[in-house]
Enzyme design. Structure first.
Site, short mmCIF file in Angstrom:
data_model
loop_
_atom_site.label_atom_id
_atom_site.label_comp_id
_atom_site.label_asym_id
_atom_site.label_seq_id
_atom_site.Cartn_x
_atom_site.Cartn_y
_atom_site.Cartn_z
CE LYS A 1 -3.77 4.94 -1.33
NZ LYS A 1 -4.86 5.39 -2.24
CE1 TYR B 1 -4.10 1.94 0.69
CE2 TYR B 1 -2.75 3.11 2.30
CZ TYR B 1 -3.91 3.01 1.55
OH TYR B 1 -4.88 3.98 1.67
#
Length: 254
Positions: free
Chosen positions: A158, A154
């Site tokens: 991002k 993640y």
């Protein structure tokens, strides 16, 4: 407040959480909103809520990792409303785990939804924006882009969205299109509630823990992020591009 009358907005992952609030917020200020979500029923529910409140919205069921799905949704939006001016790349998933436990599927699923999804949506949307000589692309990053335990996938995705955003700003700026990103901190959604349960706590305890560490002394709400999206999406923000706005209550200042 920004006025989005006669503007057409596409929100991916618009069927719940932050995406749903962004869809409602843009519609409340005049935009015609296409709510795109893998869960078509969720998208329909949000679109129906917007319509009941006097706004204009349509729902599209689409997998953001599928070029065919997204192409159909975006073409359908343009056919319905006559253009596309605002894209919010919000669709996301989490598959948290420590590095030594993370599977190939955990990694690829998160990369595909966040990065491939934003790439496909932006590439398909920019054709219409270039033709119009106007566009606003807003992508959802996260404070996790700075690194977070158990989120190698993640965090990487991002952070990648931030680089993607800056590159879009360079390439699309000459065509009247801006590209910016928002990096939320803790925001109360069904996803964060599920994360709390997974780590053995509650959303209330998580909220209190976050509130104690930030100057504003509270956790974030989807409305906080929707407000930031509206700023970047506004016509008046045409001189703001390639930026990453951290909406995190001042995390790290105390």
């Amino acid at each position: 407040m920004p006025d989005f009358t006669n503007r057409v907005a596409v929100v991916t992952g618009g069927g719940q959480g932050i995406g749903a609030e962004v869809s409602r917020h843009l519609a409340a200020h005049g935009a015609n909103v296409a709510v795109i979500d893998l869960a078509g029923d969720n998208a329909k529910a949000v679109a129906a809520e917007i319509t009941a409140a006097g706004g204009t919205a349509a729902a599209f069921a689409a997998d953001v990792t599928s070029r065919a799905d997204l192409s159909a949704a975006i073409d359908g939006t343009v056919d319905l409303y006559g253009g596309l001016h605002i894209l919010v790349n919000n669709a996301g998933v989490i598959r948290d785990n420590l590095l030594f436990r993370m599977t190939d599927e955990d990694w690829s699923t998160v990369m595909d939804v966040h990065l491939r999804g934003a790439f496909l949506a932006s590439q398909l949307a920019q054709r219409h924006m270039v033709e119009a000589g106007y566009g606003r692309i807003v992508s959802m990053s996260s404070t996790s882009a700075l690194g977070n335990r158990g989120q190698a996938n993640y965090s990487t995705a991002k952070a990648g969205l931030q680089g993607f955003t800056k590159t879009l700003a360079v390439e699309l700026g000459p065509f009247g299109i801006t590209a910016n990103a928002i990096a939320p901190g803790f925001v109360e959604t069904a996803m964060t509630a599920a994360t709390a349960a997974r780590v053995g706590t509650t959303i209330e305890e998580m909220r209190e823990g976050v509130a104690a560490t930030v100057p504003v002394r509270r956790g974030g709400l989807p409305a906080d992020i929707a407000n930031a999206v509206a700023f970047f999406a506004a016509e008046e923000s045409g001189y703001v591009t390639g930026q990453v706005l951290y909406v995190d209550g001042g995390h790290g200042l105390i």
